[in-house]
Scaffold this motif. Structure first.
Motif, mmCIF file in Angstrom:
data_model
loop_
_atom_site.group_PDB
_atom_site.id
_atom_site.type_symbol
_atom_site.label_atom_id
_atom_site.label_comp_id
_atom_site.label_asym_id
_atom_site.label_seq_id
_atom_site.Cartn_x
_atom_site.Cartn_y
_atom_site.Cartn_z
ATOM 1 N N LYS A 259 0.827 -1.211 0.000
ATOM 2 C CA LYS A 259 0.000 0.000 0.000
ATOM 3 C C LYS A 259 0.862 1.262 0.000
ATOM 4 O O LYS A 259 0.375 2.354 0.280
ATOM 5 C CB LYS A 259 -0.918 -0.008 1.235
ATOM 6 C CG LYS A 259 -1.859 -1.203 1.289
ATOM 7 C CD LYS A 259 -2.651 -1.221 2.583
ATOM 8 C CE LYS A 259 -3.555 -2.438 2.642
ATOM 9 N NZ LYS A 259 -4.337 -2.507 3.917
ATOM 10 N N ASN A 260 2.147 1.104 -0.300
ATOM 11 C CA ASN A 260 3.113 2.215 -0.316
ATOM 12 C C ASN A 260 3.330 2.829 1.061
ATOM 13 O O ASN A 260 3.603 4.028 1.196
ATOM 14 C CB ASN A 260 2.705 3.303 -1.318
ATOM 15 C CG ASN A 260 2.820 2.826 -2.757
ATOM 16 O OD1 ASN A 260 3.571 1.911 -3.061
ATOM 17 N ND2 ASN A 260 2.071 3.458 -3.646
ATOM 18 N N LYS B 158 -5.220 2.281 3.964
ATOM 19 C CA LYS B 158 -5.570 2.360 2.544
ATOM 20 C C LYS B 158 -4.322 2.476 1.673
ATOM 21 O O LYS B 158 -3.271 2.915 2.118
ATOM 22 C CB LYS B 158 -6.475 3.573 2.294
ATOM 23 C CG LYS B 158 -7.735 3.618 3.138
ATOM 24 C CD LYS B 158 -8.671 2.479 2.818
ATOM 25 C CE LYS B 158 -9.972 2.614 3.612
ATOM 26 N NZ LYS B 158 -10.921 1.500 3.344
ATOM 27 N N MET B 159 -4.489 2.080 0.430
ATOM 28 C CA MET B 159 -3.432 2.309 -0.555
ATOM 29 C C MET B 159 -3.184 3.809 -0.655
ATOM 30 O O MET B 159 -4.131 4.601 -0.742
ATOM 31 C CB MET B 159 -3.868 1.763 -1.913
ATOM 32 C CG MET B 159 -2.883 1.998 -3.044
ATOM 33 S SD MET B 159 -1.425 0.951 -2.873
ATOM 34 C CE MET B 159 -0.690 1.128 -4.496
ATOM 35 N N GLN B 160 -1.913 4.215 -0.606
ATOM 36 C CA GLN B 160 -1.595 5.632 -0.687
ATOM 37 C C GLN B 160 -0.553 5.878 -1.766
ATOM 38 O O GLN B 160 0.177 4.967 -2.170
ATOM 39 C CB GLN B 160 -1.075 6.146 0.655
ATOM 40 C CG GLN B 160 0.273 5.574 1.073
ATOM 41 C CD GLN B 160 0.783 6.158 2.389
ATOM 42 O OE1 GLN B 160 0.018 6.455 3.306
ATOM 43 N NE2 GLN B 160 2.092 6.336 2.500
ATOM 44 N N ASP B 161 -0.513 7.124 -2.245
ATOM 45 C CA ASP B 161 0.560 7.494 -3.158
ATOM 46 C C ASP B 161 1.853 7.565 -2.353
ATOM 47 O O ASP B 161 1.834 7.751 -1.129
ATOM 48 C CB ASP B 161 0.266 8.853 -3.801
ATOM 49 C CG ASP B 161 1.131 9.117 -5.027
ATOM 50 O OD1 ASP B 161 1.903 8.212 -5.425
ATOM 51 O OD2 ASP B 161 1.020 10.216 -5.600
ATOM 52 N N ALA C 243 5.747 2.263 -8.113
ATOM 53 C CA ALA C 243 4.866 2.341 -6.937
ATOM 54 C C ALA C 243 3.809 3.414 -7.141
ATOM 55 O O ALA C 243 2.642 3.242 -6.785
ATOM 56 C CB ALA C 243 5.691 2.621 -5.688
ATOM 57 N N HIS C 244 4.212 4.534 -7.709
ATOM 58 C CA HIS C 244 3.257 5.604 -8.016
ATOM 59 C C HIS C 244 2.251 5.144 -9.073
ATOM 60 O O HIS C 244 1.045 5.412 -8.951
ATOM 61 C CB HIS C 244 3.995 6.843 -8.501
ATOM 62 C CG HIS C 244 3.094 7.907 -9.045
ATOM 63 N ND1 HIS C 244 2.212 8.613 -8.258
ATOM 64 C CD2 HIS C 244 2.908 8.359 -10.324
ATOM 65 C CE1 HIS C 244 1.528 9.475 -9.012
ATOM 66 N NE2 HIS C 244 1.938 9.333 -10.264
ATOM 67 N N GLN C 245 2.736 4.453 -10.099
ATOM 68 C CA GLN C 245 1.848 3.965 -11.145
ATOM 69 C C GLN C 245 0.823 2.973 -10.582
ATOM 70 O O GLN C 245 -0.347 2.966 -10.990
ATOM 71 C CB GLN C 245 2.656 3.302 -12.269
ATOM 72 C CG GLN C 245 3.573 4.243 -13.032
ATOM 73 C CD GLN C 245 2.803 5.335 -13.775
ATOM 74 O OE1 GLN C 245 1.619 5.212 -14.045
ATOM 75 N NE2 GLN C 245 3.490 6.431 -14.093
ATOM 76 N N ASN C 246 1.248 2.158 -9.633
ATOM 77 C CA ASN C 246 0.322 1.222 -8.987
ATOM 78 C C ASN C 246 -0.766 1.968 -8.231
ATOM 79 O O ASN C 246 -1.934 1.542 -8.215
ATOM 80 C CB ASN C 246 1.082 0.301 -8.028
ATOM 81 C CG ASN C 246 1.950 -0.703 -8.758
ATOM 82 O OD1 ASN C 246 1.697 -1.030 -9.924
ATOM 83 N ND2 ASN C 246 2.972 -1.202 -8.079
ATOM 84 N N TYR C 247 -0.390 3.059 -7.594
ATOM 85 C CA TYR C 247 -1.381 3.874 -6.898
ATOM 86 C C TYR C 247 -2.372 4.480 -7.893
ATOM 87 O O TYR C 247 -3.588 4.507 -7.630
ATOM 88 C CB TYR C 247 -0.694 4.984 -6.102
ATOM 89 C CG TYR C 247 -1.654 6.015 -5.570
ATOM 90 C CD1 TYR C 247 -2.501 5.722 -4.498
ATOM 91 C CD2 TYR C 247 -1.742 7.283 -6.142
ATOM 92 C CE1 TYR C 247 -3.394 6.658 -4.014
ATOM 93 C CE2 TYR C 247 -2.630 8.225 -5.667
ATOM 94 C CZ TYR C 247 -3.462 7.906 -4.604
ATOM 95 O OH TYR C 247 -4.357 8.831 -4.129
ATOM 96 N N LYS D 208 -6.488 4.045 -8.058
ATOM 97 C CA LYS D 208 -7.469 5.121 -8.109
ATOM 98 C C LYS D 208 -8.462 4.915 -9.248
ATOM 99 O O LYS D 208 -9.673 5.135 -9.091
ATOM 100 C CB LYS D 208 -6.764 6.469 -8.283
ATOM 101 C CG LYS D 208 -6.133 7.006 -7.001
ATOM 102 C CD LYS D 208 -5.522 8.369 -7.238
ATOM 103 C CE LYS D 208 -6.552 9.403 -7.622
ATOM 104 N NZ LYS D 208 -5.945 10.757 -7.802
ATOM 105 N N ILE D 209 -7.953 4.491 -10.403
ATOM 106 C CA ILE D 209 -8.816 4.240 -11.557
ATOM 107 C C ILE D 209 -9.795 3.105 -11.265
ATOM 108 O O ILE D 209 -10.988 3.188 -11.591
ATOM 109 C CB ILE D 209 -7.963 3.905 -12.802
ATOM 110 C CG1 ILE D 209 -7.178 5.154 -13.237
ATOM 111 C CG2 ILE D 209 -8.847 3.419 -13.955
ATOM 112 C CD1 ILE D 209 -6.164 4.889 -14.325
#
Length: 208
Positions: free
Chosen positions: A44-45, A119-122, A196-200, A204-205
Motif C-alpha cells: 500500500k506504499n 488504505k493504498m496511498q501514493d 509504486a506511483h503507477q500502482n497507486y 485510483k482508476i
C-alpha cells in the motif's frame, strides 16, 4: 502516551538511507516476525523504517502516511494508544507496538491484523519537482545568507544562472528522462518509486 524508554533506542534514519532500503526491497532491517505485516503495508506504499526490540516489546517504526492514512492511524490510536503510538524516539516517529511479543504464539497473524485497515496511498517520498531536480541532481543551486562574519538565515535556493543546458537535456543526460511525468511536475528517483506511483494511479482508476 509518552515512550521515553524507547527514545534513545530509535535512531534517526536519513532520507537517502530510507530510499535505499525501499528500492532494494531488503528485509535485513526487519524482525522476521514482522515480515508479512511489513510486506502488507508496503503493498500500500507504506514503509516500515525499522523494527526495534525493547525488553519484551516490539515496535514497528513507520514512514510518512498520507492524510487519509494518518487520520486512520489517529482514529486507531484513540481506540488503543497502547498499540498505535506517536512521538517515538527523538525524531517523533509514529509506530506500532506489540507488548510481550515473545510470549505470543501467533505474533505474525496478530501483526497482520494490527496493520490491516490502512488504505493504498501514493508514495510520500522518492520524487523531486523540476526545480529540486535541477538543484539536487544538476547542482543548479546557490547558498544565500552566508556572510564572512556570520550566518543569517542560510538557505540553499535554485540558481537559474548555473543552467548551461535545457531542462530536457539535463533529464536525458542524467538518466532520469524515463522517470519524469510532466503533468505531475515530478521526477521519480528510481524505477521502484515510479512503479509504486503507477500502482497507486491504477488503484485510483479501479476505485472509480
Amino acid at each position: 502516551m509518552t515512550f521515553s524508554n524507547v527514545n534513545s533506542n530509535i535512531p534517526k534514519i536519513k532520507g537517502k538511507e530510507i530510499d535505499e532500503l525501499v528500492a532494494k526491497d531488503t528485509i535485513e532491517h526487519i524482525n522476521p516476525v514482522c515480515v508479512k505485516a511489513c510486506k502488507s503495508l508496503k503493498s500500500k506504499n507504506i514503509y516500515v523504517l525499522a523494527t526495534v526490540n525493547m525488553k519484551k516489546d516490539l515496535y514497528l517504526i513507520l514512514d510518512k502516511l498520507s492524510k487519509e492514512n494518518m487520520q486512520i492511524f489517529k482514529d486507531k490510536c484513540k481506540e488503543n494508544s497502547d498499540i498505535y503510538c506517536f512521538n517515538l524516539g527523538k525524531e517523533k516517529y509514529i509506530g506500532i507496538k506489540v507488548a510481550n511479543y515473545l510470549e505470543k504464539e501467533n505474533i505474525e497473524a496478530e501483526l497482520e491484523k494490527i496493520v490491516e485497515g490502512f488504505k493504498m496511498q501514493d508514495i510520500q517520498r522518492g520524487y523531486l519537482t523540476e526545480k529540486t531536480f535541477l538543484m539536487n541532481i544538476c547542482n543548479c543551486e546557490k547558498v544565500e545568507g552566508l556572510t564572512e562574519y556570520k550566518k543569517q538565515d542560510v538557505r540553499v535556493v535554485f540558481d537559474i544562472k548555473k543552467m548551461n543546458k535545457s531542462f530536457k537535456e539535463y533529464l536525458k543526460d542524467s538518466g532520469y528522462e524515463k522517470f519524469y511525468i510532466p503533468e505531475e511536475h515530478r521526477i521519480y528517483l528510481n524505477e521502484y518509486y515510479y512503479n509504486a506511483h503507477q500502482n497507486y494511479m491504477k488503484y485510483k482508476i479501479e476505485l472509480n
